[in-house]
Design a protein around this motif. Structure first.
Motif, mmCIF file in Angstrom:
data_model
loop_
_atom_site.group_PDB
_atom_site.id
_atom_site.type_symbol
_atom_site.label_atom_id
_atom_site.label_comp_id
_atom_site.label_asym_id
_atom_site.label_seq_id
_atom_site.Cartn_x
_atom_site.Cartn_y
_atom_site.Cartn_z
ATOM 1 N N GLU A 78 0.807 -1.215 0.000
ATOM 2 C CA GLU A 78 0.000 0.000 0.000
ATOM 3 C C GLU A 78 0.843 1.268 0.000
ATOM 4 O OE1 GLU A 78 -3.438 0.219 -0.331
ATOM 5 O OE2 GLU A 78 -3.060 -1.870 -0.839
ATOM 6 N N ALA A 79 2.020 1.242 0.592
ATOM 7 C CA ALA A 79 2.880 2.424 0.600
ATOM 8 C C ALA A 79 3.298 2.790 -0.819
ATOM 9 C CB ALA A 79 4.105 2.174 1.473
ATOM 10 N N SER A 80 3.653 1.808 -1.606
ATOM 11 C CA SER A 80 4.052 2.075 -2.991
ATOM 12 C C SER A 80 2.875 2.554 -3.829
ATOM 13 C CB SER A 80 4.655 0.820 -3.613
ATOM 14 O OG SER A 80 5.831 0.467 -2.933
ATOM 15 N N ILE A 81 1.703 2.006 -3.579
ATOM 16 C CA ILE A 81 0.516 2.427 -4.316
ATOM 17 C C ILE A 81 0.169 3.878 -3.985
ATOM 18 C CG2 ILE A 81 -1.955 2.015 -4.609
ATOM 19 C CD1 ILE A 81 -1.353 -0.960 -4.175
ATOM 20 N N SER A 82 0.336 4.257 -2.739
ATOM 21 C CA SER A 82 0.071 5.645 -2.353
ATOM 22 C C SER A 82 1.063 6.602 -3.000
ATOM 23 C CB SER A 82 0.135 5.787 -0.834
ATOM 24 O OG SER A 82 -0.902 5.046 -0.238
ATOM 25 N N LEU A 83 2.303 6.186 -3.149
ATOM 26 C CA LEU A 83 3.286 7.016 -3.835
ATOM 27 C C LEU A 83 2.942 7.173 -5.315
ATOM 28 C CD1 LEU A 83 6.601 5.679 -2.285
ATOM 29 C CD2 LEU A 83 5.528 7.897 -1.883
ATOM 30 N N LEU A 84 2.415 6.131 -5.909
ATOM 31 C CA LEU A 84 2.045 6.193 -7.322
ATOM 32 C C LEU A 84 0.855 7.121 -7.546
ATOM 33 C CD1 LEU A 84 2.675 5.051 -10.140
ATOM 34 C CD2 LEU A 84 0.957 3.304 -9.698
ATOM 35 N N ASP A 85 0.030 7.298 -6.536
ATOM 36 C CA ASP A 85 -1.147 8.160 -6.644
ATOM 37 C C ASP A 85 -0.750 9.586 -7.024
ATOM 38 O OD1 ASP A 85 -3.886 8.684 -6.484
ATOM 39 O OD2 ASP A 85 -3.702 9.387 -4.417
ATOM 40 N N ALA A 86 0.334 10.086 -6.460
ATOM 41 C CA ALA A 86 0.794 11.438 -6.769
ATOM 42 C C ALA A 86 1.456 11.516 -8.145
ATOM 43 C CB ALA A 86 1.779 11.907 -5.710
ATOM 44 N N ARG A 87 1.973 10.409 -8.637
ATOM 45 C CA ARG A 87 2.694 10.399 -9.910
ATOM 46 C C ARG A 87 1.808 10.084 -11.102
ATOM 47 N NH1 ARG A 87 8.517 7.649 -8.837
ATOM 48 N NH2 ARG A 87 8.992 8.812 -6.974
ATOM 49 N N ALA A 88 0.772 9.272 -10.896
ATOM 50 C CA ALA A 88 -0.013 8.791 -12.038
ATOM 51 C C ALA A 88 -1.504 9.005 -11.884
ATOM 52 C CB ALA A 88 0.272 7.300 -12.253
ATOM 53 N N SER B 23 -7.471 -2.241 -0.949
ATOM 54 C CA SER B 23 -6.795 -1.030 -0.505
ATOM 55 C C SER B 23 -7.711 -0.255 0.437
ATOM 56 C CB SER B 23 -6.434 -0.166 -1.709
ATOM 57 O OG SER B 23 -5.801 1.008 -1.290
ATOM 58 N N GLN B 24 -7.116 0.551 1.275
ATOM 59 C CA GLN B 24 -7.893 1.323 2.238
ATOM 60 C C GLN B 24 -8.457 2.600 1.637
ATOM 61 O OE1 GLN B 24 -4.965 1.910 5.231
ATOM 62 N NE2 GLN B 24 -5.055 -0.195 5.949
ATOM 63 N N HIS B 25 -7.996 2.957 0.447
ATOM 64 C CA HIS B 25 -8.408 4.208 -0.179
ATOM 65 C C HIS B 25 -9.178 3.942 -1.461
ATOM 66 C CE1 HIS B 25 -5.767 6.205 2.642
ATOM 67 N NE2 HIS B 25 -4.806 5.371 2.287
ATOM 68 N N LYS B 26 -10.082 4.859 -1.763
ATOM 69 C CA LYS B 26 -10.880 4.738 -2.978
ATOM 70 C C LYS B 26 -9.989 4.972 -4.205
ATOM 71 C CE LYS B 26 -15.171 6.405 -4.907
ATOM 72 N NZ LYS B 26 -16.282 7.315 -4.762
ATOM 73 N N ASN B 27 -10.272 4.289 -5.291
ATOM 74 C CA ASN B 27 -9.552 4.403 -6.562
ATOM 75 C C ASN B 27 -8.102 3.943 -6.485
ATOM 76 O OD1 ASN B 27 -11.699 5.334 -8.095
ATOM 77 N ND2 ASN B 27 -11.271 7.467 -7.584
ATOM 78 N N GLN B 28 -7.742 3.147 -5.503
ATOM 79 C CA GLN B 28 -6.400 2.584 -5.423
ATOM 80 C C GLN B 28 -6.501 1.076 -5.347
ATOM 81 O OE1 GLN B 28 -4.294 4.283 -2.139
ATOM 82 N NE2 GLN B 28 -3.862 6.166 -3.227
ATOM 83 N N TRP C 240 -3.822 -2.561 -6.064
ATOM 84 C CA TRP C 240 -2.508 -3.045 -6.452
ATOM 85 C C TRP C 240 -2.513 -3.512 -7.903
ATOM 86 C CZ3 TRP C 240 -1.679 -8.034 -8.052
ATOM 87 C CH2 TRP C 240 -2.663 -8.973 -7.752
ATOM 88 N N LEU C 241 -3.649 -4.008 -8.362
ATOM 89 C CA LEU C 241 -3.735 -4.507 -9.728
ATOM 90 C C LEU C 241 -3.728 -3.362 -10.747
ATOM 91 C CD1 LEU C 241 -3.882 -7.130 -11.239
ATOM 92 C CD2 LEU C 241 -6.343 -7.054 -11.063
ATOM 93 N N THR C 242 -4.449 -2.274 -10.465
ATOM 94 C CA THR C 242 -4.424 -1.134 -11.392
ATOM 95 C C THR C 242 -3.067 -0.436 -11.367
ATOM 96 O OG1 THR C 242 -5.422 0.310 -9.730
ATOM 97 C CG2 THR C 242 -6.906 -0.712 -11.332
ATOM 98 N N ALA C 243 -2.414 -0.406 -10.209
ATOM 99 C CA ALA C 243 -1.077 0.186 -10.128
ATOM 100 C C ALA C 243 -0.083 -0.627 -10.941
ATOM 101 C CB ALA C 243 -0.625 0.261 -8.670
ATOM 102 N N LEU C 244 -0.144 -1.933 -10.819
ATOM 103 C CA LEU C 244 0.751 -2.798 -11.587
ATOM 104 C C LEU C 244 0.487 -2.659 -13.081
ATOM 105 C CD1 LEU C 244 2.926 -5.030 -11.450
ATOM 106 C CD2 LEU C 244 1.066 -6.678 -11.332
#
Length: 136
Positions: A32-42, A91-96, A98-102
């Motif tokens: 989840e930490a990596s997914i949260s970082l990707l939220d700001a980038r993508a 994930s604990q957050h909406k629109n996040q 691991w599968l969409t991040a990957l």
């Protein structure tokens, strides 16, 4: 005698569960930490187009981003193979997810890989090789 064995098995099962849950939570937290970082980038939900739009081809030319996500994908593969139940943890957050991040990072890697002429030295080339083996 049977009651003593049943009680012992119950305590052994309880100890196993207590020891197993922190390990699963740690793997979930790393993911989840990596997914949260990707939220700001993508963006949210992440997309390859948004990732490349925000950072441009100059940022991906260094390959540092693709190396970071290559490590994340390897860690994700290892944790999900070791603990298959982790695939079902949302994930604990909406629109996040691991599968969409990957998927977003893989799509961005394919676009950058194609942009550089499909060479093995292109950023993200090793990341793309995680896919299924090709025949022929």
């Amino acid at each position: 005698m049977l009651a003593i064995i049943e009680a012992g098995l119950g305590f052994a099962f309880l100890a196993l569960i207590i020891g197993y849950l922190p390990v699963i939570y740690q793997a979930f937290s790393r993911r989840e930490a990596s997914i949260s970082l990707l939220d700001a980038r993508a963006g949210s939900p992440p997309s390859a187009g948004e990732l490349l739009r925000r950072h441009g081809p100059e940022h991906t030319r260094t390959g540092s981003t693709s190396r970071d996500w290559e490590r994340w994908a390897a860690d994700l593969l290892e944790s999900h193979l070791s603990y298959p139940v982790l695939c079902y943890y949302r994930s604990q957050h909406k629109n996040q997810s691991w599968l969409t991040a990957l998927t977003a990072v893989l799509d961005a890697s394919v676009l950058v890989y194609g942009w550089y002429g499909w060479s093995l030295e292109a950023p993200g080339a090793a990341y793309i090789r995680y896919g299924p083996p090709r025949s022929g």
